[in-house]
Write a protein that holds these residues in place. Sequence first.
Motif, short mmCIF file in Angstrom:
data_model
loop_
_atom_site.label_atom_id
_atom_site.label_comp_id
_atom_site.label_asym_id
_atom_site.label_seq_id
_atom_site.Cartn_x
_atom_site.Cartn_y
_atom_site.Cartn_z
N THR A 34 -15.20 -5.03 3.68
CA THR A 34 -15.03 -6.34 3.05
C THR A 34 -15.07 -6.27 1.53
O THR A 34 -14.42 -7.06 0.85
N ALA A 117 -8.38 -9.15 9.16
CA ALA A 117 -7.73 -10.30 8.53
C ALA A 117 -7.80 -11.52 9.44
O ALA A 117 -8.03 -12.64 8.97
N ASP A 182 -10.70 -0.17 -2.14
CA ASP A 182 -10.57 -1.31 -1.25
C ASP A 182 -10.32 -2.52 -2.14
O ASP A 182 -11.08 -2.78 -3.07
N ASN A 184 -9.31 -6.71 -1.68
CA ASN A 184 -9.12 -7.79 -0.72
C ASN A 184 -9.10 -9.15 -1.42
O ASN A 184 -9.66 -9.30 -2.51
N LEU A 201 -6.25 -7.94 3.29
CA LEU A 201 -7.17 -6.80 3.19
C LEU A 201 -6.37 -5.54 2.92
O LEU A 201 -5.30 -5.34 3.51
N SER A 202 -6.87 -4.69 2.02
CA SER A 202 -6.17 -3.43 1.75
C SER A 202 -7.16 -2.31 1.48
O SER A 202 -8.31 -2.56 1.10
N VAL A 215 -1.91 -6.53 -2.73
CA VAL A 215 -2.47 -7.75 -2.13
C VAL A 215 -1.61 -8.96 -2.48
O VAL A 215 -1.31 -9.80 -1.62
#
Length: 229
Positions: A34, A117, A182, A184, A201-202, A215
């Motif tokens: 997250t 997601a 990460d 998001n 989310l990536s 994103v």
Amino acid sequence: MAGVTVPSGAGVSVAVLEPVSGERAVYGDAAFDTASIVKVDILAALLLQAQDAGRGLTGAEQAYATKMIENSDNTSATELWHTIGRAAGLDAANERFGLTGTSGGEGGLWGLTQTTAADQLVLLRQVFGADSKLSAASRAYVQGLMEGVEADQRWGVSAAARGGSWALKNGWLPRSTTGLWDVNSIGRVTVDGTGYLVAVLSKGTGTLEQGITLVEAAAGAALAAFTAT
């Protein structure tokens, strides 16, 4: 999503919901870290616990909540993470909210909470929808903070609003094990008078900037599927 360029080795998932019609679309079902988007979930759990206890947030809790959402302050998030009972408290709240693919991070590692997601859409419906475990006052409180994020954090799903209104929370985390990012973004955007809930989310981009580009491209592509005429 076919037109979205995903850097080699990176991954992305996106979900969109138009709450009035119930139209919904999801691309990808993998779990992602997250990073700081979990701060919305932490605040939702805190508000649910406060409702259960028949109380409002304390002055200290309100100060932490403001810094946690508007400024993405990690110290404030850690304070409230412990207040809600860490992963056990988050998971208990999420069970009531209807999230099925999210699990709290171990110990103090709230940023390594795992989610999908699709689950983030469920959370966003709790924050922005009338059919929610959160009271109208609690929902309005979270929404207000998400509308007031500081200027340098106003990227992500807001790019898909095309000048319309938005409320969001972003997350970004360089992983020490890989050196990759990460990145998001979750929130509500309004396009031509219609509100949409969007979660992107990536993981695995080489830089924060690459992650933001990915994103925003994913959010734009996903919204285009709903707004194209």
